[in-house]
Design a protein around this motif. Structure first.
Motif, PDB file in Angstrom:
ATOM      1  N   THR A  10       1.134  -1.275   0.209  1.00 17.34           N
ATOM      2  CA  THR A  10      -0.205   0.157   0.307  1.00 17.34           C
ATOM      3  C   THR A  10       0.837   1.109   0.134  1.00 17.34           C
ATOM      4  O   THR A  10       2.215   0.676  -0.528  1.00 17.34           O
ATOM      5  CB  THR A  10      -0.987   0.298   1.149  1.00 17.34           C
ATOM      6  N   HIS A 152     -11.492   4.808  -8.208  1.00 23.80           N
ATOM      7  CA  HIS A 152     -10.436   5.632  -6.564  1.00 23.80           C
ATOM      8  C   HIS A 152     -11.503   5.959  -5.771  1.00 23.80           C
ATOM      9  O   HIS A 152     -11.581   7.745  -5.877  1.00 23.80           O
ATOM     10  CB  HIS A 152      -9.257   5.772  -7.137  1.00 23.80           C
ATOM     11  N   ASP A 170      -5.872   0.027  -6.957  1.00 27.86           N
ATOM     12  CA  ASP A 170      -6.632   1.195  -6.261  1.00 27.86           C
ATOM     13  C   ASP A 170      -7.399   1.468  -6.867  1.00 27.86           C
ATOM     14  O   ASP A 170      -8.658   2.860  -6.085  1.00 27.86           O
ATOM     15  CB  ASP A 170      -5.745   2.318  -6.356  1.00 27.86           C
ATOM     16  N   ASN A 191      -6.580  -4.319  -7.252  1.00 25.63           N
ATOM     17  CA  ASN A 191      -5.890  -4.576  -5.663  1.00 25.63           C
ATOM     18  C   ASN A 191      -6.722  -5.078  -4.755  1.00 25.63           C
ATOM     19  O   ASN A 191      -8.153  -5.403  -4.673  1.00 25.63           O
ATOM     20  CB  ASN A 191      -5.549  -3.259  -5.908  1.00 25.63           C
ATOM     21  N   HIS A 201     -10.872   1.448  -2.163  1.00 33.64           N
ATOM     22  CA  HIS A 201      -9.913   0.597  -2.523  1.00 33.64           C
ATOM     23  C   HIS A 201     -11.182  -0.500  -2.332  1.00 33.64           C
ATOM     24  O   HIS A 201     -11.768  -1.229  -1.741  1.00 33.64           O
ATOM     25  CB  HIS A 201      -9.348   0.043  -1.461  1.00 33.64           C
ATOM     26  N   HIS A 223      -1.713  -4.621  -3.496  1.00 34.47           N
ATOM     27  CA  HIS A 223      -1.468  -3.498  -2.805  1.00 34.47           C
ATOM     28  C   HIS A 223      -2.527  -4.269  -2.113  1.00 34.47           C
ATOM     29  O   HIS A 223      -3.398  -3.095  -1.094  1.00 34.47           O
ATOM     30  CB  HIS A 223      -2.591  -2.165  -3.502  1.00 34.47           C
TER      31      HIS A 223
END
Length: 255
Positions: A10, A152, A170, A191, A201, A223
């Motif tokens: 992240t 996002h 993201d 992610n 997210h 992520h």
């Protein structure tokens, strides 16, 4: 095609400064995650997706010395903070690096790295060319790239498809129209921040639901935060065709 997951963490990376949780204090290298980025090599063309603050370390670790293009998903610092570190590659290749992203993202890069675009450049600055793109497919040295529109939270950002490989990070929302661009993948990277829901997210359950819907042959989660848990504990719980991405992992995709 080969895809190297340069980083799978992240915005703070894992371990997080000052955190003493079991993940951040783990001695298992699979729990150590630099900021999210990937290097795609297809037909000899080297395409970098995002260039976060760990880019120098990532390039040294994998030994890569060539970049033909940089695709930016969005302008947040954990995805753009390492752009200055392309300078040695500029010098070796004696080529300008072409950067692709939404017009808004290109303006942010021009502002953040203004010294690289000034009329009277200081010697040794990176040589960069900004290429604003739309959601339409475009070509990088003969390789077609298909942008994927995702959100996002409320920020419109891009994922990318290159042949049978899809990359989404993201994201918290993908429309049905954009999902159709992701069918028939051999590999999907997507992610999955944590198990609890998050405002900007996908969490683990949401990412797994999208993987189940899109049906790639294999999927890797990126992520990933320390809230997911230790790799050794959590990896066996995933579906058979899904893995947590590991930093510096090399994935080969046959045509």
């Amino acid at each position: 095609m080969q895809v190297r997951l340069l980083g799978t963490g992240t915005s703070q990376g894992v371990p997080i400064i000052g955190c003493t949780c079991p993940v951040c204090t783990s001695t298992d290298e699979r729990d150590h995650r630099l900021r999210t980025s990937a290097l795609v090599v297809v037909d000899g063309v080297h395409i970098l997706i995002d260039a976060g603050p760990d880019l120098r370390q990532q390039m040294l670790r994998c030994g890569n010395t060539r970049l033909d293009a940089l695709l930016l998903t969005h302008e947040h610092k954990d995805h753009t903070g390492g752009i200055d570190d392309v300078r040695p590659i500029n010098f070796m290749m004696k080529e300008t690096l072409n950067i692709y992203g939404q017009p808004r993202v290109m303006k942010a890069i021009e502002k953040e790295y203004s010294y690289a675009f000034s009329a009277n450049k200081y010697p040794g600055v990176p040589t960069l060319a900004l290429n604003p793109i739309t959601p339409d497919p475009f070509v990088v040295k003969g390789i077609e790239v298909i942008p994927i529109k995702v959100r996002h939270m409320t920020l419109p950002i891009f994922g990318y498809r290159i042949r049978n490989f899809g990359y989404i990070t993201d994201a918290s929302f993908i429309s049905e129209t954009e999902k159709r661009k992701l069918y028939g993948l051999k590999v999907l990277v997507i992610n999955a921040l944590r198990k609890e829901e998050h405002y900007s997210h996908f969490n683990l359950a949401q990412a797994l639901a999208i993987i189940k819907e899109l049906k790639p042959e294999h999927a890797y989660l990126t992520h990933v935060s320390h809230h997911i848990g230790r790799y050794v504990d959590e990896s066996p719980l995933l579906p058979e065709n899904v893995d947590y991405g590991i930093d510096n992992q090399l994935i080969t995709i046959d045509d």
